[in-house]
Write a protein that holds these residues in place. Structure first.
Motif, PDB file in Angstrom:
ATOM      1  N   ALA A 135     -10.356  10.000   7.306  1.00 34.41           N
ATOM      2  CA  ALA A 135      -8.962  10.404   7.066  1.00 34.41           C
ATOM      3  C   ALA A 135      -7.985   9.331   7.522  1.00 34.41           C
ATOM      4  N   SER A 136      -8.234   8.742   8.685  1.00 34.57           N
ATOM      5  CA  SER A 136      -7.313   7.717   9.196  1.00 34.57           C
ATOM      6  C   SER A 136      -7.351   6.465   8.332  1.00 34.57           C
ATOM      7  N   GLY A 137      -8.542   6.073   7.879  1.00 32.38           N
ATOM      8  CA  GLY A 137      -8.661   4.881   7.044  1.00 32.38           C
ATOM      9  C   GLY A 137      -7.979   5.043   5.696  1.00 32.38           C
ATOM     10  N   LEU A 138      -8.163   6.208   5.084  1.00 32.44           N
ATOM     11  CA  LEU A 138      -7.566   6.423   3.769  1.00 32.44           C
ATOM     12  C   LEU A 138      -6.063   6.684   3.854  1.00 32.44           C
ATOM     13  N   TRP A 139      -5.564   7.082   5.039  1.00 33.06           N
ATOM     14  CA  TRP A 139      -4.121   7.257   5.183  1.00 33.06           C
ATOM     15  C   TRP A 139      -3.387   5.936   4.953  1.00 33.06           C
ATOM     16  N   LEU A 140      -3.964   4.842   5.463  1.00 33.88           N
ATOM     17  CA  LEU A 140      -3.325   3.535   5.270  1.00 33.88           C
ATOM     18  C   LEU A 140      -3.239   3.192   3.782  1.00 33.88           C
ATOM     19  N   ILE A 141      -4.344   3.379   3.071  1.00 40.13           N
ATOM     20  CA  ILE A 141      -4.339   3.061   1.637  1.00 40.13           C
ATOM     21  C   ILE A 141      -3.386   3.990   0.902  1.00 40.13           C
ATOM     22  N   ASN A 142      -3.379   5.264   1.296  1.00 39.61           N
ATOM     23  CA  ASN A 142      -2.476   6.215   0.664  1.00 39.61           C
ATOM     24  C   ASN A 142      -1.009   5.861   0.931  1.00 39.61           C
ATOM     25  N   SER A 143      -0.733   5.304   2.105  1.00 37.77           N
ATOM     26  CA  SER A 143       0.641   4.899   2.429  1.00 37.77           C
ATOM     27  C   SER A 143       1.090   3.760   1.512  1.00 37.77           C
ATOM     28  N   ILE A 144       0.178   2.851   1.240  1.00 39.16           N
ATOM     29  CA  ILE A 144       0.478   1.759   0.306  1.00 39.16           C
ATOM     30  C   ILE A 144       0.768   2.334  -1.079  1.00 39.16           C
ATOM     31  N   TYR A 145      -0.093   3.249  -1.501  1.00 42.83           N
ATOM     32  CA  TYR A 145       0.082   3.878  -2.813  1.00 42.83           C
ATOM     33  C   TYR A 145       1.401   4.643  -2.884  1.00 42.83           C
ATOM     34  N   SER A 146       1.726   5.346  -1.812  1.00 38.06           N
ATOM     35  CA  SER A 146       2.923   6.196  -1.807  1.00 38.06           C
ATOM     36  C   SER A 146       4.197   5.396  -2.050  1.00 38.06           C
ATOM     37  N   VAL A 147       4.252   4.186  -1.511  1.00 38.07           N
ATOM     38  CA  VAL A 147       5.443   3.356  -1.717  1.00 38.07           C
ATOM     39  C   VAL A 147       5.648   3.112  -3.207  1.00 38.07           C
ATOM     40  N   GLY A 148       4.568   2.714  -3.896  1.00 39.77           N
ATOM     41  CA  GLY A 148       4.670   2.460  -5.336  1.00 39.77           C
ATOM     42  C   GLY A 148       4.975   3.723  -6.119  1.00 39.77           C
ATOM     43  N   TYR A 149       4.316   4.823  -5.764  1.00 38.30           N
ATOM     44  CA  TYR A 149       4.500   6.071  -6.507  1.00 38.30           C
ATOM     45  C   TYR A 149       5.879   6.676  -6.260  1.00 38.30           C
ATOM     46  N   MET A 150       6.254   6.835  -4.999  1.00 41.69           N
ATOM     47  CA  MET A 150       7.507   7.524  -4.675  1.00 41.69           C
ATOM     48  C   MET A 150       8.719   6.745  -5.185  1.00 41.69           C
ATOM     49  N   ARG A 151       8.663   5.423  -5.063  1.00 38.05           N
ATOM     50  CA  ARG A 151       9.780   4.615  -5.584  1.00 38.05           C
ATOM     51  C   ARG A 151       9.752   4.568  -7.110  1.00 38.05           C
ATOM     52  N   GLY A 152       8.560   4.368  -7.668  1.00 39.87           N
ATOM     53  CA  GLY A 152       8.456   4.269  -9.123  1.00 39.87           C
ATOM     54  C   GLY A 152       8.855   5.552  -9.822  1.00 39.87           C
ATOM     55  N   ASN A 153       8.619   6.688  -9.146  1.00 39.25           N
ATOM     56  CA  ASN A 153       8.947   7.980  -9.729  1.00 39.25           C
ATOM     57  C   ASN A 153      10.333   8.477  -9.289  1.00 39.25           C
ATOM     58  N   LYS A 154      10.990   7.658  -8.448  1.00 45.50           N
ATOM     59  CA  LYS A 154      12.338   7.987  -7.948  1.00 45.50           C
ATOM     60  C   LYS A 154      12.381   9.369  -7.305  1.00 45.50           C
ATOM     61  N   GLU A 155      11.403   9.623  -6.433  1.00 45.75           N
ATOM     62  CA  GLU A 155      11.320  10.918  -5.761  1.00 45.75           C
ATOM     63  C   GLU A 155      12.417  11.070  -4.708  1.00 45.75           C
ATOM     64  N   LYS A 156      12.869  12.309  -4.516  1.00 46.20           N
ATOM     65  CA  LYS A 156      13.847  12.610  -3.475  1.00 46.20           C
ATOM     66  C   LYS A 156      13.132  12.963  -2.174  1.00 46.20           C
ATOM     67  N   ASN A 157      13.914  13.023  -1.077  1.00 45.46           N
ATOM     68  CA  ASN A 157      13.398  13.456   0.238  1.00 45.46           C
ATOM     69  C   ASN A 157      12.160  12.669   0.670  1.00 45.46           C
TER      70      ASN A 157
END
Length: 488
Positions: A88-110
């Motif tokens: 879980a801790s290892g994949l959190w880092l990769i997921n954090s990288i992914y989240s930047v691209g997804y959340m910004r690319g999708n223009k998510e709020k909050n």
């Protein structure tokens, strides 16, 4: 820093990180995401730092508080929990990288709230992994449910809120109505709820009672999504893809099957359950869930809903492997938690990348998309092949051990289930791969390329991990083997 102190740091670090992320969010998105990355890297360093101690035979433990005589909040690091926490801790880092691209690319709020709740959920996940007794496990299990609820409701529209209520309602009602009574019963008859090698219930219950208590645990741990306690998982697919990816392909669902596996090994005891005829129903319920969920997955037209039902089936591989009650199968259960995590997080990452780049969410819309998104769809292909169990992917390794355990037990039901579900997995994944790579796009399809770079980077990394686990799985097998050392 002693191993005992390290346990508390591992649980507390994401909470401190959540505070830092909240404060950083007031400064700017770059600072906020840097705080997330620093927290996730720090958690890897702390959690993975405990692995050498375990490899040397150590089992660090710490009692935080005695709530009442015989009932304490305590944490112990043992191999199965270490495997879950490291994953879980290892994949959190990769997921954090992914989240930047997804959340910004999708223009998510909050977005700040999103990252804060994610960090809190990781704290609860590590607490579940390192729980030293049933009471502590229950507390962290509930905290994980509550901390992920805001993530599921992220969009905030009426349909999302309705689905989130199903998520919260099923998980809370099962845990309070079934899981908690099972814990109270265990403390009453055994005098303790400590996770102990060989179990704590031998000679404490008659045979019909063993099967009933096992049922309370299995159906009370709704996060394992054993049918009919599975409806929360498809409902949770309304969450943003990073939530679906890590929490519903790794942390939340794995907390469920992890808890069931740990209870079978350390509360009931493998030998004790094996000798009890009333526990035999678990194998059949798991097999039923695997086959039915696979059949339902074949009927889905939405990508994320197909992946959700695929997850329900794959989770019950772990439950079924645990129910086989043989050492090889128990190793396979532990390995499948890792193999499924790598493959399924890759599939969810790919689904999210497709949506960000093209706003496509239905399977029929993927015709020819491999030419526009070769990196994303190559990763999707690897994840799909791992779900089927094709070498050289991670899924082949875990299925091999589970199948070996089934043969060791001469369990034809398990053997048939594995073979049949593999065929069903191929039946719903291979047509998608054909559609993606060999069909041509419809005229008028939107012009687009790959998703933002960070999203593609993350899904490429998890696809590589899915392949690498086929060859480099020694440390994981060593940890998993320690779990069942001495069992027969």
């Amino acid at each position: 820093m002693t191993p005992e102190t390290t346990i508390l740091v591992a649980i507390g670090l994401p909470i401190v990180g959540a505070l830092a992320i909240s404060l950083a969010g007031r400064i700017g998105p770059n600072i906020r995401e840097a705080a997330t990355a620093i927290t996730s890297v720090s958690l890897i360093w702390v959690v993975w730092g405990l692995i050498p101690t375990l490899m040397e035979g150590g089992r660090p433990s710490i009692e935080v508080s005695e709530v009442m005589p015989g009932l304490s909040i305590a944490f112990t690091v043992e191999p199965l929990g270490m495997l879950f926490a490291a994953l879980a801790s290892g994949l959190w880092l990769i997921n954090s990288i992914y989240s930047v691209g997804y959340m910004r690319g999708n223009k998510e709020k909050n977005q700040t709230r999103f990252y804060v709740c994610f960090a809190l959920a990781l704290s609860a996940t590590v607490g579940v992994a390192f729980a030293g007794n049933l009471f502590t496990l229950f507390l962290c299990y509930e905290l994980l449910t509550l901390s992920t609820y805001p993530l599921v409701t992220h969009k905030g529209d009426a349909a999302t809120i309705r689905s989130a209520r199903i998520y919260l309602g099923v998980l809370l009602s099962t845990s309070i109505g079934l899981f908690l009574p099972a814990i109270i019963w265990t403390y009453t008859v055994a005098g303790t709820g400590d996770f102990t090698t060989g179990g704590i219930l031998a000679g404490k219950l008659n045979d019909p009672e063993i099967g009933l208590l096992l049922a309370l645990f299995v159906f009370g741990i709704g996060k394992a999504a054993v049918m009919p306690m599975h409806k929360w998982l498809p409902a949770a697919m309304v969450a943003p893809t990073p939530v679906s990816a890590l929490l519903h392909a790794v942390a939340v669902v794995k907390a469920g099957v992890f808890a069931i596996t740990k209870i079978i090994i350390y509360i009931f005891g493998i030998e004790y359950l094996f000798e009890s005829p009333s526990s035999g129903w678990l194998l059949y319920v798991a097999a039923f869930t695997i086959i039915v969920a696979s059949l339902v997955a074949m009927r889905q037209t939405n990508i994320k809903r197909l992946l959700a039902y695929s997850t329900i089936a794959q989770l019950s591989y772990v439950v079924m492997a645990s129910a086989i009650l043989k050492p090889l199968a128990e190793v396979g259960a532990a390995l499948h938690m890792v193999a499924h995590a790598f493959g399924k997080i890759t599939l969810f990452f790919a689904a999210g990348a497709i949506y960000v780049a093209s706003k496509k969410a239905e399977i029929h819309q993927l015709r020819g998309i491999g030419r526009r998104m070769p990196w994303t769809m190559a990763a999707f292909t690897i994840g799909a092949l791992s779900m089927i169990g094709v070498p050289p992917t991670a899924g082949f390794v875990s299925k091999w051990y589970i199948l070996a355990g089934a043969f060791e037990a001469n369990n034809l039901v398990a053997v048939f289930t594995i073979i049949a579900s593999t065929v069903l997995n191929a039946a719903y994944f291979l047509p998608i791969l054909y559609l993606v790579w060999f069909e041509h796009e419809k005229e008028g399809d939107k012009e687009h390329g790959e998703a933002p770079f960070l999203a593609v980077l993350a899904l490429t990394l998890t696809a590589i991990l899915t392949l690498a686990f086929f060859l480099f799985n020694g440390p994981v097998i060593e940890l998993a083997s320690q779990v069942v050392k001495g069992l027969s």
